[in-house]
Design an enzyme around this catalytic site. Structure first.
Site, short mmCIF file in Angstrom:
data_model
loop_
_atom_site.label_atom_id
_atom_site.label_comp_id
_atom_site.label_asym_id
_atom_site.label_seq_id
_atom_site.Cartn_x
_atom_site.Cartn_y
_atom_site.Cartn_z
N GLU A 1 10.87 -8.39 1.13
CA GLU A 1 10.57 -9.82 1.23
C GLU A 1 9.07 -9.98 1.07
O GLU A 1 8.30 -9.14 1.53
CB GLU A 1 11.01 -10.38 2.58
N GLY B 1 0.83 -1.21 0.00
CA GLY B 1 0.00 0.00 0.00
C GLY B 1 0.86 1.25 0.00
O GLY B 1 2.08 1.18 0.01
N GLU C 1 4.16 -1.85 -6.23
CA GLU C 1 5.08 -2.40 -5.24
C GLU C 1 5.47 -3.84 -5.49
O GLU C 1 6.63 -4.21 -5.29
CB GLU C 1 4.48 -2.29 -3.83
N GLU D 1 -1.06 0.77 -5.84
CA GLU D 1 0.12 0.49 -5.02
C GLU D 1 0.49 -0.99 -5.07
O GLU D 1 1.66 -1.34 -5.10
CB GLU D 1 -0.13 0.94 -3.57
#
Length: 149
Positions: A114, A43, A63, A59
């Site tokens: 990760e 986010g 991402e 997002e």
């Protein structure tokens, strides 16, 4: 857009999304402060003209490279952090959403160092951002109800 993430003049509005895939939820370890290294939902900040849901899905794509369809808003999460002098260092209101995975295998990057698909049992020992455990419980309940529909 100005960068007022640190010591903001007013709360910052953000959106995140819990993506459900085969009974698991996608979590990403934050690659940047605040809460660097802690697992959270993908986010970020809502941009002018975006709905909360649009921001959450954008997002997610930016991402981690995942596409999803929105289920809906789960709950707001408030993150307020003070510095050693008591001044507000961060104040973010995050609209947490749930969505169903559509496509894309998640990739790490600068903001997600990760990535894990987690079950409800996995979250007990996972270092997570404040308020995330309660959001995840709600999303897992939703996922169970959805699988019985």
């Amino acid at each position: 857009m100005t960068n007022d993430r640190f010591y903001p003049a007013r709360p910052i509005l953000a959106a995140s999304v819990a993506v459900i895939r085969d009974g698991r939820i996608l979590l990403a370890a934050r690659g940047k402060p605040p809460s660097e290294g802690l697992f959270s939902l993908p986010g970020g900040m809502v941009e002018v003209g975006e709905t909360l849901a649009e921001a959450a899905l954008r997002e997610l794509r930016e991402e981690v490279g995942v596409q999803a369809t929105m289920i809906g808003l789960i709950a707001p999460v408030e993150f307020i952090e003070r510095d050693g002098k008591g001044h507000i260092k961060h104040h973010v209101v995050i609209a947490a959403h749930a969505a169903r995975w559509v496509s894309g295998e998640p990739q790490t990057g600068p903001e997600a160092k990760e990535i894990r698909w987690v079950t409800e049992r996995d979250i007990a020992d996972l270092p997570m951002t404040a308020g995330l455990a309660e959001i995840l419980k709600q999303v897992f309940r939703l996922a169970r109800a959805d699988s019985h529909a």
